[in-house]
Design an enzyme around this catalytic site. Structure first.
Site, PDB file in Angstrom:
ATOM      1  N   ASN A 267     -14.799   5.814   4.750  1.00 52.13           N
ATOM      2  CA  ASN A 267     -14.996   4.789   5.785  1.00 52.13           C
ATOM      3  C   ASN A 267     -14.038   4.934   6.963  1.00 52.13           C
ATOM      4  O   ASN A 267     -14.395   4.640   8.105  1.00 52.13           O
ATOM      5  CB  ASN A 267     -14.862   3.391   5.178  1.00 52.13           C
ATOM      6  CG  ASN A 267     -16.023   3.043   4.276  1.00 52.13           C
ATOM      7  OD1 ASN A 267     -17.145   3.482   4.506  1.00 52.13           O
ATOM      8  ND2 ASN A 267     -15.767   2.263   3.232  1.00 52.13           N
TER       9      ASN A 267
ATOM     10  N   HIS B 243      -4.676   6.101  -1.141  1.00 54.32           N
ATOM     11  CA  HIS B 243      -5.360   5.950   0.138  1.00 54.32           C
ATOM     12  C   HIS B 243      -4.399   6.097   1.327  1.00 54.32           C
ATOM     13  O   HIS B 243      -4.856   6.103   2.473  1.00 54.32           O
ATOM     14  CB  HIS B 243      -6.030   4.574   0.182  1.00 54.32           C
ATOM     15  CG  HIS B 243      -7.401   4.587   0.781  1.00 54.32           C
ATOM     16  ND1 HIS B 243      -8.183   5.718   0.891  1.00 54.32           N
ATOM     17  CD2 HIS B 243      -8.156   3.577   1.312  1.00 54.32           C
ATOM     18  CE1 HIS B 243      -9.338   5.410   1.451  1.00 54.32           C
ATOM     19  NE2 HIS B 243      -9.337   4.128   1.724  1.00 54.32           N
TER      20      HIS B 243
ATOM     21  N   TYR C 246       0.810  -1.216   0.000  1.00 52.46           N
ATOM     22  CA  TYR C 246       0.000   0.000   0.000  1.00 52.46           C
ATOM     23  C   TYR C 246       0.846   1.268   0.000  1.00 52.46           C
ATOM     24  O   TYR C 246       0.304   2.371  -0.084  1.00 52.46           O
ATOM     25  CB  TYR C 246      -0.928   0.015   1.214  1.00 52.46           C
ATOM     26  CG  TYR C 246      -1.919  -1.117   1.231  1.00 52.46           C
ATOM     27  CD1 TYR C 246      -2.963  -1.179   0.307  1.00 52.46           C
ATOM     28  CD2 TYR C 246      -1.813  -2.140   2.167  1.00 52.46           C
ATOM     29  CE1 TYR C 246      -3.869  -2.219   0.313  1.00 52.46           C
ATOM     30  CE2 TYR C 246      -2.725  -3.187   2.185  1.00 52.46           C
ATOM     31  CZ  TYR C 246      -3.747  -3.224   1.259  1.00 52.46           C
ATOM     32  OH  TYR C 246      -4.643  -4.267   1.276  1.00 52.46           O
TER      33      TYR C 246
ATOM     34  N   ASN D  47     -10.333   1.128   7.308  1.00 55.15           N
ATOM     35  CA  ASN D  47     -11.726   1.113   7.737  1.00 55.15           C
ATOM     36  C   ASN D  47     -11.927   0.859   9.221  1.00 55.15           C
ATOM     37  O   ASN D  47     -13.052   0.890   9.711  1.00 55.15           O
ATOM     38  CB  ASN D  47     -12.511   0.064   6.935  1.00 55.15           C
ATOM     39  CG  ASN D  47     -12.624   0.433   5.470  1.00 55.15           C
ATOM     40  OD1 ASN D  47     -12.275   1.539   5.068  1.00 55.15           O
ATOM     41  ND2 ASN D  47     -13.097  -0.488   4.654  1.00 55.15           N
TER      42      ASN D  47
END
Length: 271
Positions: free
Chosen positions: A189, A96, A91, A143
């Protein structure tokens, strides 16, 4: 000798489930390197390297020292700055995860070492000027960020108006920043989960980093987990520097005219 806090235990060799969705635990490799790993049940977790000898005791002691030093001059209200993102090397550099990147930039600029694990977060304790600051990167996956941010705010007794959440925002053009005293989650979220752990309140400041909208009919999730193009990456790198200055201004002066002028300048930066 000070008494040991039994609740402040080393994470090494300690396994902790949370919410029945993920497992997070500490471990040490053959070279003595400490790790925190996290992943879904049934999946192979990815290690996240940490500096050796990390502990909650160290975090609490550092925070108490920072506050006590400033208190001899004048009482400063401490800040908790939480960056949102996803744990794991796959990631790194994705849209994000720009919340993590802002925290990394503040850490580097202020010389704050991110070397402690507490409440499922990688944290660092330091100051901006004389103001105590706690930097945190939630290690719960996006989340479930509230599982980290909520307990940290409670443990260090940080008021809502001094909890700054840093996150990615699709409604803003790539590289455009916005600093605001409060707001809704806007279907993000991670934000929604944090609000739930702060008693549903929205009365805390936010720093959003624009990442733009998905092109055409591209899936939103695929877009969020995509890395930036070369042009977009340059814009994000510039925004990280500006984000550090924005956080400095906020921590030292609160929401004054400097912050509002900052937002106005950001709005038209690429026009």
């Amino acid at each position: 000798m000070a008494k040991r806090n039994p609740s402040a235990e080393r994470w090494s060799h300690r396994r902790r489930p949370h919410s029945g969705k993920f497992i997070t635990w500490g471990s040490t490799d053959d070279l003595g390197q400490s790790y925190v790993t996290s992943g879904k049940h049934g999946e192979t977790p990815e290690p996240f390297p940490l500096l050796p000898e990390v502990s909650i005791v160290k975090a609490a002691a550092g925070w108490a020292h920072c506050v006590s030093v400033t208190a001899t001059k004048v009482e400063y209200t401490p800040w908790l700055v939480v960056g949102l993102g996803n744990l794991g090397s796959k990631y790194h550099g994705t849209r994000h995860n720009v919340g993590f990147e802002v925290i990394n930039s503040i850490s580097k600029a202020q010389g704050i070492r991110m070397n402690t694990i507490q409440s499922m977060a990688l944290i660092g304790i330091g100051s901006i000027g004389d103001v105590p600051i706690l930097l945190a990167k939630a290690q719960t996956y996006m989340n479930f960020s509230g599982e980290s941010a909520g307990p940290l705010a409670t443990y260090y007794q940080v008021s809502l108006r001094h909890i700054l959440l840093v996150y990615d925002e699709m409604s803003l053009p790539n590289g455009v920043l916005r600093l605001q005293p409060k707001g809704g989650h806007g279907y993000h979220n991670g934000l929604k989960n944090v609000m739930g752990y702060l008693d549903g309140s929205r009365e805390f400041p936010w720093l959003s980093i624009g990442i733009g909208n998905p092109p055409g009919n591209m899936d939103v999730k695929a877009f969020l987990l995509q890395k930036f193009s070369l042009v977009e990456r340059k814009q994000i790198d510039t925004s990280l520097e500006q984000g550090v200055e924005a956080v400095r201004t906020l921590v030292l002066n609160g929401f004054n005219n400097h912050v509002y002028r900052f937002n106005l300048g950001q709005k038209y930066k690429y026009h």
